[in-house]
Write a protein that holds these residues in place. Structure first.
Motif, mmCIF file in Angstrom:
data_model
loop_
_atom_site.group_PDB
_atom_site.id
_atom_site.type_symbol
_atom_site.label_atom_id
_atom_site.label_comp_id
_atom_site.label_asym_id
_atom_site.label_seq_id
_atom_site.Cartn_x
_atom_site.Cartn_y
_atom_site.Cartn_z
ATOM 1 N N GLU A 88 -4.308 13.919 6.599
ATOM 2 C CA GLU A 88 -5.338 13.761 5.816
ATOM 3 C C GLU A 88 -5.119 14.799 4.524
ATOM 4 O O GLU A 88 -4.337 15.669 4.653
ATOM 5 C CB GLU A 88 -6.690 14.461 6.406
ATOM 6 C CG GLU A 88 -7.875 14.262 5.740
ATOM 7 C CD GLU A 88 -8.901 14.743 6.395
ATOM 8 O OE1 GLU A 88 -8.970 14.588 7.611
ATOM 9 O OE2 GLU A 88 -10.209 15.264 5.861
ATOM 10 N N VAL A 89 -5.571 14.509 3.352
ATOM 11 C CA VAL A 89 -5.345 15.187 2.221
ATOM 12 C C VAL A 89 -6.724 15.664 1.443
ATOM 13 O O VAL A 89 -7.475 14.941 1.470
ATOM 14 C CB VAL A 89 -4.524 14.344 1.137
ATOM 15 C CG1 VAL A 89 -4.388 15.300 -0.038
ATOM 16 C CG2 VAL A 89 -3.264 14.019 1.515
ATOM 17 N N GLN B 209 0.436 13.081 -5.300
ATOM 18 C CA GLN B 209 0.324 11.904 -4.827
ATOM 19 C C GLN B 209 0.292 11.600 -3.276
ATOM 20 O O GLN B 209 0.152 10.345 -3.085
ATOM 21 C CB GLN B 209 1.469 11.024 -5.540
ATOM 22 C CG GLN B 209 2.927 11.566 -4.979
ATOM 23 C CD GLN B 209 3.406 10.997 -3.687
ATOM 24 O OE1 GLN B 209 3.315 9.972 -3.562
ATOM 25 N NE2 GLN B 209 3.932 11.983 -3.025
ATOM 26 N N ALA C 94 -1.153 11.164 0.351
ATOM 27 C CA ALA C 94 -2.279 10.337 0.947
ATOM 28 C C ALA C 94 -2.086 9.986 2.342
ATOM 29 O O ALA C 94 -1.100 9.985 2.929
ATOM 30 C CB ALA C 94 -2.819 8.947 -0.008
ATOM 31 N N GLN C 95 -3.264 9.840 3.045
ATOM 32 C CA GLN C 95 -3.361 9.621 4.324
ATOM 33 C C GLN C 95 -2.437 8.482 4.872
ATOM 34 O O GLN C 95 -2.139 7.578 4.257
ATOM 35 C CB GLN C 95 -4.769 9.014 4.932
ATOM 36 C CG GLN C 95 -4.966 8.997 6.547
ATOM 37 C CD GLN C 95 -6.275 8.801 6.724
ATOM 38 O OE1 GLN C 95 -7.183 7.922 5.930
ATOM 39 N NE2 GLN C 95 -6.827 9.365 7.624
ATOM 40 N N LYS D 250 -8.333 17.587 -1.553
ATOM 41 C CA LYS D 250 -8.086 18.305 -3.124
ATOM 42 C C LYS D 250 -9.312 19.059 -3.057
ATOM 43 O O LYS D 250 -10.467 18.765 -3.304
ATOM 44 C CB LYS D 250 -7.901 17.280 -4.103
ATOM 45 C CG LYS D 250 -6.566 16.803 -3.919
ATOM 46 C CD LYS D 250 -6.152 15.610 -5.006
ATOM 47 C CE LYS D 250 -4.884 15.061 -4.497
ATOM 48 N NZ LYS D 250 -4.379 13.884 -5.579
ATOM 49 N N TYR E 146 0.861 8.561 4.580
ATOM 50 C CA TYR E 146 2.097 8.813 3.923
ATOM 51 C C TYR E 146 3.160 9.496 4.843
ATOM 52 O O TYR E 146 2.533 10.294 5.709
ATOM 53 C CB TYR E 146 2.070 9.502 2.493
ATOM 54 C CG TYR E 146 1.717 8.691 1.485
ATOM 55 C CD1 TYR E 146 0.783 7.621 1.563
ATOM 56 C CD2 TYR E 146 2.117 9.084 0.261
ATOM 57 C CE1 TYR E 146 0.405 6.801 0.468
ATOM 58 C CE2 TYR E 146 1.862 8.168 -1.047
ATOM 59 C CZ TYR E 146 0.714 7.345 -0.917
ATOM 60 O OH TYR E 146 0.532 6.513 -1.888
#
Ligand SMILES: Cc1cc2nc3c(=O)[nH]c(=O)nc-3n(C[C@H](O)[C@H](O)[C@H](O)COP(=O)(O)OP(=O)(O)OC[C@H]3O[C@@H](n4cnc5c(N)ncnc54)[C@H](O)[C@@H]3O)c2cc1C
Length: 237
Positions: free
Chosen positions: A29-30, A101, A103-104, A32, A106
């Motif tokens: 998970e990312v 850049q 994201a889930q 921001k 990656y």
């Protein structure tokens, strides 16, 4: 050597590194942070054992071709082999571009995990001071500090909104301090002068940008703390 040959050699070397040294983690998970440049990344590292993480570690992540940056895992869970990175992207650089850049799902390549050799030593007060690039480091120190009551400190934050988020989001004795100068040592010094730490049995851990770290080191020495009571690690300059 002409550019074409150089490029071919680079690609070959990159392939060798990729196949033989690089391990792979997966982004779970990312997050921001709103109105902020902080990026929080949950990783799964199936090829890394975390049972023996007794010091704060760092991961050397591949952020571009032939380009690696160090980031600090915190909040790790040895059973699920997961951890979280906090990356400050308030500047231009390959590490920032890479973090923004992600994201889930990656994949993240990394060349192993090394120790910073920082761990809360056996003393009654462990005080950590850092900037946004050391959120992961400070939280990792908190995770290692037992009993928890001996851990405290302060963390620089560039804006009021992030300060509030930090307080709401984390259960931590770390105080978010508003940064009013570029590197933050003036802001942290002001905060330090309002505290009343004991000259004995107190150990400071300073991490983040090198200017802040070296300036705070000087100030603590002027206050009477000896060299062994101040553990410094500059992350960037
Ligand atoms: C042991 C260790 C652990 C680290 N852990 C973390 C971590 O958990 N999170 C994290 O964000 N960083 C961490 N860092 C710093 C990180 O490895 C990179 O140095 C940093 O993110 C810059 O990489 P970049 O490619 O984005 O920028 P670079 O190309 O390296 O730098 C570009 C320019 O930006 C400036 N700069 C670099 N970082 C910052 C910053 N944070 N704020 C403002 N200006 C900056 C540099 O001075 C330079 O002028 C760690 C460093 C070390 C040594």
């Amino acid at each position: 050597m002409n550019t074409l040959i150089l490029e071919r050699l680079k690609k070959k070397a990159s392939g060798i590194i990729g196949n033989r040294i690089l391990k792979t983690a997966t982004v779970l998970e990312v997050r921001k942070w709103p109105l902020s440049t902080l990026v929080e990344i949950d990783l799964h590292l199936p090829f890394t054992t975390m049972d023996d993480w007794n010091e704060v570690n760092y991961i050397k992540c591949k952020v571009a071709d032939f380009t690696f940056r160090d980031y600090t895992p915190s909040g790790w869970d040895a059973e699920t082999q997961t951890c979280t990175l906090y990356i400050d992207t308030n500047h231009k650089g390959p590490g920032s571009t890479w973090a923004n850049q992600l994201a889930q799902g990656y994949e993240v390549g990394y060349i192993g995990i090394k120790s910073t050799r920082q761990t809360p030593v056996n003393t009654s007060a462990v005080i950590c001071l850092g900037d946004e690039s050391s959120i992961g480091h400070l939280l990792a120190m908190q995770q290692l500090a037992l009993p928890a009551a001996r851990f405290s400190g302060a963390l620089l934050m560039g804006d009021e909104h992030s300060r509030n988020l930090f307080t709401e989001y984390f259960r931590t004795p770390l105080k978010p301090v508003l940064r009013t100068d570029v590197y933050g040592h003036h802001s942290l010094t002001e905060w330090l002068l309002q505290q009343s730490y004991n000259l004995e049995n107190t150990i400071f851990y300073l991490t983040g940008n090198s200017t802040m770290v070296s300036q705070l080191h000087k100030i603590l020495k002027q206050q009477g703390y000896n060299h062994n009571q101040i553990k410094s690690q500059g992350f960037w300059s």
